[in-house]
Design an enzyme around this catalytic site. Structure first.
Site, PDB file in Angstrom:
ATOM      1  N   HIS A  20       0.843  -1.204   0.000  1.00 43.62           N
ATOM      2  CA  HIS A  20       0.000   0.000   0.000  1.00 43.62           C
ATOM      3  C   HIS A  20       0.875   1.249   0.000  1.00 43.62           C
ATOM      4  CE1 HIS A  20      -3.144  -2.607   2.196  1.00 43.62           C
ATOM      5  NE2 HIS A  20      -3.589  -2.424   0.962  1.00 43.62           N
ATOM      6  N   LYS A  44     -16.355  -6.640   4.937  1.00 41.58           N
ATOM      7  CA  LYS A  44     -15.248  -7.397   5.524  1.00 41.58           C
ATOM      8  C   LYS A  44     -15.293  -7.287   7.038  1.00 41.58           C
ATOM      9  CE  LYS A  44     -11.953  -6.452   1.776  1.00 41.58           C
ATOM     10  NZ  LYS A  44     -10.634  -5.882   1.493  1.00 41.58           N
ATOM     11  N   ARG A  93      -2.148  -6.060  -8.105  1.00 44.74           N
ATOM     12  CA  ARG A  93      -0.999  -6.948  -7.952  1.00 44.74           C
ATOM     13  C   ARG A  93      -0.927  -8.014  -9.028  1.00 44.74           C
ATOM     14  NH1 ARG A  93      -2.896  -8.201  -2.044  1.00 44.74           N
ATOM     15  NH2 ARG A  93      -4.603  -8.647  -3.442  1.00 44.74           N
ATOM     16  N   SER A 131      -3.154  -7.629   2.761  1.00 40.20           N
ATOM     17  CA  SER A 131      -3.508  -7.443   4.170  1.00 40.20           C
ATOM     18  C   SER A 131      -4.041  -8.728   4.774  1.00 40.20           C
ATOM     19  CB  SER A 131      -4.551  -6.334   4.313  1.00 40.20           C
ATOM     20  OG  SER A 131      -4.002  -5.097   3.970  1.00 40.20           O
TER      21      SER A 131
END
Length: 166
Positions: A20, A44, A93, A131
C-alpha cells in the site's frame, strides 16, 4: 502538474502494508495531493477498528506531506466527489486483482464520469503482499516485519496479544 489534481486511494487498509505504501509513493509522483481513504469495510470483518486503521496509515505515510488520511463510510463515489477528486487510485498486484478492479472501474465510471481510475502496480517485491495474508500470518504467530512498517508491526503484535492469540 497543472490543475492541482487530487487523487483518492480508497481501501480498508487492515492493516496498511508496504505494498500500500509503495502505491501511495507512486501516486505522489503523479498527483499533487493524495487522500488515502480508509473505508469502513462493511463487507469485511476488520481486525483493526476504523480509528486504528486511520492512525496506522497516518503513521506509515507521515513522510509524504501531500498525503492526508481520512475515513469514510458509504459509497466511495460520494467521498471522492465531495472532496473534488479527479482520479481514483487502485493498486493491482495480479490478473485476479485486475479483473475485479476493471469491473469496479467500469461501475465507478457510471457513478462518477468526471473521475478517472488509475491502476498502479506496486514494486516487484511487494506484489504478493496482501492485508489478508499479513493478518493471518500475525494471528498464527509468524513474522510480518518484511510486509509492514515497524509501527504497523508493533500494532499487529499488540492486537494479536489483546485477542489472546500470541
Amino acid at each position: 502538474m497543472a490543475n492541482h489534481v487530487l487523487a483518492v486511494y480508497p481501501g480498508t487498509f487492515d492493516p496498511m502494508t508496504l505494498g500500500h505504501e509503495d502505491v501511495v509513493r507512486r501516486a505522489c509522483q503523479l498527483f499533487d495531493r493524495v487522500i488515502v481513504a480508509v473505508a469502513a469495510g462493511h463487507h469485511k470483518k476488520a481486525l483493526f477498528t476504523m480509528q486504528e486503521r486511520v492512525e496506522m496509515a497516518r503513521e506509515a505515510l507521515a513522510a509524504y506531506p501531500q498525503v492526508t488520511v481520512e475515513s469514510f463510510s458509504g459509497l466511495v463515489r460520494d467521498f471522492v466527489v465531495e472532496r473534488g477528486g479527479k482520479a481514483m487510485v487502485r493498486g493491482v498486484r495480479a490478473v485476479t486483482d485486475f479483473d475485479y478492479e476493471f469491473q469496479l472501474a467500469g461501475m465507478n465510471r457510471h457513478l462518477m464520469p468526471d473521475v478517472e481510475t488509475v491502476f498502479l502496480t506496486p514494486g516487484e517485491k511487494y506484489q504478493f503482499i496482501s492485508s489478508t495474508f499479513v493478518r493471518e500470518i500475525a494471528i498464527l504467530g509468524g513474522e510480518v516485519h518484511q510486509f509492514v512498517s515497524a509501527t504497523v508491526q508493533q500494532r499487529l503484535i499488540e492486537k494479536v496479544r489483546s485477542l489472546g492469540r500470541d
